[in-house]
Design a protein around this motif. Structure first.
Motif, PDB file in Angstrom:
ATOM      1  N   LEU A  13       6.249  11.809   8.471  1.00  0.00           N
ATOM      2  CA  LEU A  13       5.270  10.824   7.695  1.00  0.00           C
ATOM      3  C   LEU A  13       4.527   9.720   8.760  1.00  0.00           C
ATOM      4  O   LEU A  13       3.256   9.720   8.454  1.00  0.00           O
ATOM      5  CB  LEU A  13       6.182   9.915   6.884  1.00  0.00           C
ATOM      6  N   LEU A  14       5.120   9.123   9.436  1.00  0.00           N
ATOM      7  CA  LEU A  14       4.627   8.435  10.547  1.00  0.00           C
ATOM      8  C   LEU A  14       3.941   8.600  11.566  1.00  0.00           C
ATOM      9  O   LEU A  14       3.248   8.230  12.103  1.00  0.00           O
ATOM     10  CB  LEU A  14       5.579   7.205  10.750  1.00  0.00           C
ATOM     11  N   ARG A  30      -0.464  11.564   3.039  1.00  0.00           N
ATOM     12  CA  ARG A  30       0.799  10.515   3.000  1.00  0.00           C
ATOM     13  C   ARG A  30       1.636  10.303   1.742  1.00  0.00           C
ATOM     14  O   ARG A  30       2.749  10.447   1.700  1.00  0.00           O
ATOM     15  CB  ARG A  30      -0.097   9.165   3.488  1.00  0.00           C
ATOM     16  N   LEU A  31       0.892  10.520   0.709  1.00  0.00           N
ATOM     17  CA  LEU A  31       1.564  10.192  -0.599  1.00  0.00           C
ATOM     18  C   LEU A  31       2.408  11.483  -0.956  1.00  0.00           C
ATOM     19  O   LEU A  31       3.669  11.320  -1.550  1.00  0.00           O
ATOM     20  CB  LEU A  31       0.379  10.326  -1.805  1.00  0.00           C
ATOM     21  N   VAL A  34       5.715  11.021   0.887  1.00  0.00           N
ATOM     22  CA  VAL A  34       6.527  10.043   0.281  1.00  0.00           C
ATOM     23  C   VAL A  34       7.170  10.632  -0.983  1.00  0.00           C
ATOM     24  O   VAL A  34       8.333  10.681  -1.157  1.00  0.00           O
ATOM     25  CB  VAL A  34       5.826   8.871  -0.407  1.00  0.00           C
ATOM     26  N   VAL A  53       7.942   4.387   1.375  1.00  0.00           N
ATOM     27  CA  VAL A  53       7.106   3.596   0.264  1.00  0.00           C
ATOM     28  C   VAL A  53       6.212   2.254   0.874  1.00  0.00           C
ATOM     29  O   VAL A  53       5.068   2.325   0.832  1.00  0.00           O
ATOM     30  CB  VAL A  53       7.916   3.044  -0.792  1.00  0.00           C
ATOM     31  N   ALA A  77       5.199   2.707   3.986  1.00  0.00           N
ATOM     32  CA  ALA A  77       4.112   3.265   4.646  1.00  0.00           C
ATOM     33  C   ALA A  77       2.909   3.949   3.849  1.00  0.00           C
ATOM     34  O   ALA A  77       1.558   3.813   4.461  1.00  0.00           O
ATOM     35  CB  ALA A  77       4.541   4.714   5.318  1.00  0.00           C
ATOM     36  N   ILE A  78       3.127   3.782   2.590  1.00  0.00           N
ATOM     37  CA  ILE A  78       1.684   4.021   1.722  1.00  0.00           C
ATOM     38  C   ILE A  78       0.704   2.950   1.949  1.00  0.00           C
ATOM     39  O   ILE A  78      -0.457   3.229   1.893  1.00  0.00           O
ATOM     40  CB  ILE A  78       2.165   4.086   0.328  1.00  0.00           C
ATOM     41  N   LEU A 109       0.083   1.175   4.662  1.00  0.00           N
ATOM     42  CA  LEU A 109      -0.451   1.060   5.864  1.00  0.00           C
ATOM     43  C   LEU A 109      -1.905   1.688   5.967  1.00  0.00           C
ATOM     44  O   LEU A 109      -2.259   2.729   5.248  1.00  0.00           O
ATOM     45  CB  LEU A 109       0.315   1.912   7.003  1.00  0.00           C
TER      46      LEU A 109
END
Lengths: 574, 72
Positions: free
Chosen positions: A93-94, A351-352, A355, B63, B65-66, B68
């Motif tokens: 993710l990051l 990104r979503l 998550v 959550v 990170a959304i 950012l």
């Protein structure tokens, strides 16, 4: 369980699942009319669907069957895999999600090679994709073979062949569109059914049963609580140690935290298999119950793999650190996961969807703890095959839960194998074929090559599934993570974040990571004993999991080659 | 924009936070596994509480990170 009469409920549910998947694939196949549709679903998959499809891709046979089985026999040691597998998604993710979505188009090599346009990077990335996918395919096929016998009463080879044929049809006809929807449905069903099973485990609570004497291995229908804490049982007489040993004493329904607390305070019969030699020299395998405190089982270090954590050498502890490093860095290096970022519209959707994937996968891994402990205490274990712990637990609730869980487990294998075959066929059609032909094939040719590659990979997966049928699924997946993290992560980090990286350096990092991790794994003590049947002391490497050494090695070689290549090009007089 | 750059660095802080929690768990497991038997939270031992906590922390970070900004 095995060898039981024909269970028509299971067969009907299984047939409905398989038919549904094939019909869906056939309908969605019409959308895959060009390379964009075949390899990346035109980048039009919604983030929620893609997020659950991530879960579908990721929650493989090793996650569902393997982890539940490990927890059912060894307690917390199985949960260590859950923790490591999920942690890897934070890196995805990051660190890699956004640049991968921005730079790539169809395959892992696209993103890696966006800056360099190097044939060496393309070829190395394609080879790495194929090797990692094959490593990952084997445990899936082994899991399919293990499931088919109790589910349909068919031999092991039939399960392997069935998965190979159905997956090849799915991938060859419809590509990423179909694979995505198969993953989405599978991911959702796996979560819902496992949550239902855990609800039934909690409603049943824990019950005291004497394990009985040792018996010939493999023993079936074993695993129980032998004493419960007095606080969890109303009105039953407790001993001086505060435990109730009355046969049949039960807790009744428990909440999730109370279940874990009661298990921790209880005494549990954990079944262990050992060899016993008779006076006449004949050796037999015997399964024996070992009474342990639940809290000891909820600690690391019970299984043979992790026993070194409690009383082992520094090298055994480093082996554990290396595995946890591989799990942490491996997820973001798996080609079949990375290509799923190409199916969404933009960076925000990437990104979503990650998550959603983390939520679904994390939720599932919490459920595995209860499924494993439920299997350990429900008198349903088969000491001959830990992979069957979850389906056999479901059977204790009736034939419908068993049929549903077994079918979704089979579906789990189908979904993951589809993703792997798609990633592998894409690497062949787009990357290897283009390099070998000296030009990028047109779209029709790419799809033709990809479909033929899918057929070849499907056939290869069937053969490998039959050859490696006796190996442990989670064990093999651990190796796949080591190879993926060593071959792909240093190269990916260099290509995405280091301005002085060169194509030669990135290709060298992949080659070094791939060769060193593969060589290490194949020469390790575990491979010598479990694969070749040789003396483990002959191994030339100090521990079995290579990531701790091979990731830094690949990075160092990639950096050195990049710096050298950069200096050489700076010295060239135009 | 400096503010945007600061927010962009937040992703690396989130990663560092998770690495600390994950690395700490591995370090305790390797160096002092017996510590994990201690009853820590709600009657759960430290191993289970830390393990479940890592799963929960991953979701919290996801959550967060959304919100950012995108890299570039």
């Amino acid at each position: 369980m095995t060898g039981a009469g024909t269970d028509w409920t299971s067969i009907a549910v299984f047939a409905a699942f398989t038919a549904g998947v094939l019909v869906l694939s056939s309908m969605l196949g019409r959308r895959a009319t060009d390379a964009g549709g075949y390899f990346a679903a035109h980048g039009q998959v919604g983030w929620f669907v893609n997020g659950l499809a991530f879960a579908g891709d990721y929650l493989s046979a090793a996650s569902f069957l393997g982890i539940c089985g490990l927890i059912a026999f060894w307690g917390f040691d199985g949960f260590l895999y859950s923790i490591g597998y999920l942690a890897g998604w934070i890196v995805a993710l990051l660190v890699v999600a956004e640049p991968i979505r921005r730079l790539g188009k169809f395959t892992f090599a696209d993103a890696l090679n966006a800056r360099f346009e190097s044939r060496a990077v393309t070829v190395m990335a394609a080879v790495s994709t194929l090797v990692v996918s094959l490593f990952y395919l084997v445990p899936q096929m082994v899991g399919a073979g293990a499931l088919i016998t109790p589910l349909l009463g068919l031999p092991h080879w039939a399960g392997v062949a069935l998965v190979g044929v159905v997956v090849t049809v799915i991938v060859a006809t419809a590509g990423m569109v179909s694979t995505t929807w198969v993953q989405f449905i599978k991911g959702g069903m796996l979560l819902v059914l496992c949550a239902w099973l855990v609800a039934m485990i909690l409603a049943r609570g824990l019950e005291v049963h004497d394990p009985g004497p040792p018996r010939d291995a493999p023993a079936r229908g074993v695993g129980s609580v032998t004493a419960l804490p007095a606080w969890s049982v109303d009105g039953a007489p407790a001993g001086a140690d505060g435990l109730v040993r009355t046969e049949g004493a039960r807790t009744g329904p428990l909440g999730p935290l109370d279940y874990l607390r009661a298990f921790g305070d209880a005494e549990v019969a954990a079944w262990r298999t050992s060899a016993r030699t008779a006076p006449d020299g004949t050796t037999t395998r015997v399964a024996s119950p070992e009474r342990m405190r639940g809290n000891d089982l909820l600690m690391p270090g019970n299984s043979p793999t992790f026993r070194g954590l409690r009383d082992g050498s520094v090298l055994e502890r480093l082996d554990f650190v290396s595995l946890m490093l591989a799990l942490f860095l491996g997820t973001a290096s798996l080609p079949h996961i990375l290509i799923r970022y190409y199916t969404v519209r933009d960076v925000r959707s990437a990104r979503l969807s990650t998550v959603v994937g983390i939520g679904a996968i994390g939720g599932f891994y919490v459920l595995t703890l209860f499924l494993g402990l439920g299997a350990m205490t429900s008198g349903t274990l088969d000491t001959g095959d830990s992979n069957l712990a979850a389906p056999l637990l479901a059977r204790s609730f009736g034939s419908v839960p068993f049929a549903l869980i077994s079918s979704v487990a089979f579906f789990t294998v189908l979904g993951t194998v589809s993703g792997l075959v798609l990633a592998g066929s894409g690497a062949v059609a787009r990357d290897l074929a283009g390099t070998l032909l000296g030009r990028v094939p047109d779209e029709a040719a790419q799809m033709r090559i990809a479909r033929r590659s899918a057929l070849a990979l499907g056939a290869g997966a069937i053969v490998l599934g039959l050859l490696f049928r006796d190996l442990n699924a989670s064990f093999l997946v651990g190796w796949a993570f080591n190879v993926a993290a060593s071959a792909n992560l240093p190269a990916l980090a260099m290509a995405l974040f280091w301005k002085r990286a060169t194509g030669a350096g990135v290709a060298a990092a992949i080659g070094t990571g791939l060769a060193s991790s593969l060589g290490w794994v194949l020469c390790s003590k575990d491979a010598l004993t479990k694969v070749y049947g040789l003396d483990g002391s002959l191994s030339p490497v100090p521990f079995s999991q290579p990531a701790l050494v091979t990731i830094p090695l690949a990075a160092a070689v990639g950096i050195a080659v990049s710096l050298y290549a950069g200096r050489r090009s700076a010295n060239v007089i135009p | 924009m400096p503010g945007r750059a600061r927010r962009g660095r937040a992703r690396w802080w989130l990663l560092a936070g998770y690495v600390s929690a994950y690395g700490g768990f591995i370090a305790v497991t390797v160096v002092s596994p017996g510590t994990l038997a201690v009853r820590a939270v709600a009657g759960l031992n430290l191993a289970v509480a830390w393990g479940l906590g890592l799963i929960a922390l991953a979701f919290v970070i996801a959550v967060a990170a959304i919100r950012l900004p995108e890299d570039r």
